[in-house]
Design an enzyme around this catalytic site. Structure first.
Site, PDB file in Angstrom:
ATOM      1  CB  SER A 297      51.728  32.160  -2.556  1.00  0.00           C
ATOM      2  OG  SER A 297      51.536  32.845  -1.496  1.00  0.00           O
ATOM      3  CG  ASP A 308      37.999  24.345  -5.636  1.00  0.00           C
ATOM      4  OD1 ASP A 308      38.310  23.852  -6.682  1.00  0.00           O
ATOM      5  OD2 ASP A 308      38.635  23.969  -4.762  1.00  0.00           O
ATOM      6  CE  LYS A 322      56.038  29.157  -0.324  1.00  0.00           C
ATOM      7  NZ  LYS A 322      55.205  29.171   0.604  1.00  0.00           N
TER       8      LYS A 322
END
Length: 445
Positions: A297, A308, A322
Site C-alpha cells: 500500500s 519512476d 496492494k
C-alpha cells in the site's frame, strides 16, 4: 522549511479516505435490483419463521451486510463499535496488543508482517505464519475482527498462540506478552562511511515530518557530507495516504507522486510533489529503497514514486501488490463501511495491483534460515481470494518471476552469521552504496 498543513481527511490502512455518505446517494438503487431485494427479504422471512432456533434481527442484518462486502474484495468491510475504534487507533499507531498485521486467508488468520520492535516480532513470529488457535481455542473459519479483538488486551498480559509455519512439519505454540504498541514509525542510524539508514515501520500520523527530522539528525551526526541513504520500507503494511505523499515529496521537487482513479468523478485525484514540502532533502545523495513482500500500500506508493522518477534504486523483493484505495463511509454515529472505491497508479501510470513493485535489484533475505521453505508460501495480494484483478491481466509467471533464484546470492544464513551479517538485504544495500561513486547511484538530475 516547514511541512504544509494537510487538509485532506486522514487515510487509513491503504488509503482510506473519510467522506460522508449522502442520503440521496444511498437512496439511489438500480430498479433492476428489485427482484434481488425481494429474494433477500424472502430469505430473511424464511429464516425468522423456520430456523431451528430463534435468530435476532441484528445477527441476520449484520450477516447480510458482511456477505455483500465479502463478495467484493478482501479489503472492503463493515465496521462498528470496537472495530471502528480499532481502525481509528491506527492513525496514532498506539494501542495495546501484539503488533501484527494480519489478514483472513481462506478461513485462516495469516500474518502479513509483525511490526518491527513489537512483542510479536520479539517472540519470533514471521510473515507467512498462520495462527490456528488462541489459548488453545481453534479460530480457523471464524471472524477476523474477533480474532484481532482477542489478541488485543491490556499490556503485560500473555496470550498463547498456536502457529503453523509453512516449511515445518509440526505446529508449535508461542506465548506473547501484550505490550503498548507505541510503534516508532521512524527510526534511524548512521552507518560507517556516513551512510544513513532510515526505517519507516508504518505510515501513521506525522511520518513525513519524522523522516525529515531523522535526516537532519543524521546530518548532524555525520563526520562530513552524507554519502548515501537507505530508506527501509520492508515489512511496512502501509497506512496513511497523506503520509505516503509527504514522504515521497521529501525526496522529489517536481512531478506526480501518485494518482487514484475510481468509478466516480470525485474519486479521481492527483497528488503532486511540492504540495507538502518545498525542495528536496538529501539532494544529490545516493538513495536506495528497501522493500519486501510485506511492503504494501503506502510503502508501494513511495517506492513506486521514487523509482519512476529515478530518484532511488529500489532493492529487495517484490512488494505485496496492494493497489486499491478504501474509503470510510459513515452509516451511523458508530458504524461505517470500509469500501474499495479506487485504484492508485504510480507516476508512470502503472497499477501495482497484484504485481506489486518490482525491485531494480532483486536481493533475497539470505539471513532468514527459513527463506527457501517459506518463499513457496509467501502471501501477496494476488493470492487473496476475491482480489481485484490488474487491468493489464498480468500472467502468473510475471507475478512469480521474483521467486527465481539468482546465482549471485549463494551464501547460507549460517555462513552469513559467521561473518556477523544478520540482515543480508541491508548489508547488501550498504555495500552497494560504499562501492559505488556518488554520481552513479540514484541521484536526482
Amino acid at each position: 522549511m516547514k511541512f504544509a498543513a494537510l487538509v485532506r481527511a486522514t487515510a487509513l490502512v491503504s488509503a482510506v479516505a473519510l467522506i460522508p455518505a449522502t442520503t440521496a446517494g444511498m437512496a439511489q438503487v438500480d430498479g433492476r435490483a428489485g427482484p434481488e431485494f425481494a429474494k433477500l427479504f424472502a430469505t430473511y422471512q424464511q429464516i425468522k419463521a423456520n430456523y431451528v432456533e430463534e435468530v435476532d434481527d441484528e445477527k441476520l442484518i449484520r450477516g447480510a451486510i458482511d456477505g455483500m462486502l465479502s463478495s467484493l474484495d478482501p479489503h472492503s468491510g463493515y465496521l462498528d463499535g470496537s472495530d471502528l475504534q480499532r481502525l481509528n487507533t491506527m492513525i496514532d499507531g498506539n494501542y495495546s496488543g501484539l503488533g501484527l498485521s494480519v489478514i483472513m486467508d481462506d478461513g485462516a488468520v495469516k500474518i502479513i508482517s509483525p511490526f518491527r520492535g513489537s512483542p510479536a516480532e520479539e517472540a519470533g513470529l514471521k510473515a507467512g505464519d498462520y495462527i490456528t488457535h488462541l489459548e488453545g481455542k481453534l479460530i480457523y473459519g471464524g471472524d477476523l475482527d474477533d480474532a484481532v479483538s482477542q489478541m488485543r488486551g491490556p499490556a503485560g498480559t500473555p496470550i498463547r498462540l498456536s502457529i503453523f509455519r509453512p516449511g515445518r512439519d509440526e505446529p508449535f505454540d508461542v506465548t506473547v506478552v501484550r505490550g503498548v504498541i507505541e510503534l516508532e514509525p521512524v527510526t534511524s542510524k548512521l552507518e560507517a562511511g556516513n551512510i544513513g539508514v532510515i526505517s519507516v515501520n508504518e505510515f501513521s500520523r506525522d511520518v513525513g515530518s519524522d523522516v525529515f527530522s531523522a535526516y537532519q539528525g543524521l546530518q548532524k551526526e555525520a563526520s562530513g557530507r552524507m554519502s548515501g541513504l537507505v530508506l527501509d520500507l520492508r515489512s511496512n503494511p502501509g497506512g496513511s495516504l497523506d503520509e505516503a505523499v509527504a514522504l515521497s515529496d521529501l525526496f522529489l521537487d517536481k512531478g506526480r507522486i501518485v494518482s487514484q482513479r475510481g468509478r466516480a468523478t470525485g474519486e479521481t485525484i492527483y497528488y503532486d510533489s511540492e504540495s507538502v514540502f518545498r525542495g528536496q532533502i538529501a539532494k544529490g545523495v545516493p538513495l536506495i529503497v528497501l522493500i519486501d513482500a510485506g511492503s504494501a500500500s503506502a510503502s508501494e506508493i513511495v517506492a513506486g514514486a521514487l523509482q519512476d522518477h529515478r530518484r532511488a534504486v529500489v532493492m529487495g523483493q517484490q512488494s505485496f501488490g496492494k493497489g486499491s484505495v478504501q474509503t470510510l463511509l459513515p452509516l451511523t454515529r458508530d458504524s461505517a463501511l470500509k469500501l474499495t472505491t479506487a485504484r492508485y497508479y504510480t507516476p508512470a501510470g502503472k497499477s501495482v495491483q497484484e504485481g506489486g513493485i518490482t525491485p531494480d535489484i532483486k536481493v533475497p533475505q539470505l539471513s532468514d534460515p527459513d527463506l527457501e521453505r517459506r518463499a513457496k508460501f509467501q502471501l501477496r495480494e494476488s493470492d487473496l481470494r476475491g482480489h481485484l484483478v490488474n487491468e493489464l491481466a498480468l500472467e502468473d509467471r510475471e507475478l512469480e518471476a521474483d521467486k527465481l533464484a539468482d546465482p549471485r546470492f549463494k551464501l547460507t544464513s549460517a555462513e552469513l552469521k559467521e561473518q556477523g551479517v544478520d540482515d543480508f538485504q541491508l548489508y547488501y544495500a550498504l555495500q552497494t552504496l560504499r562501492r559505488t561513486s556518488p554520481n552513479a547511484v540514484a541521484r536526482a538530475k
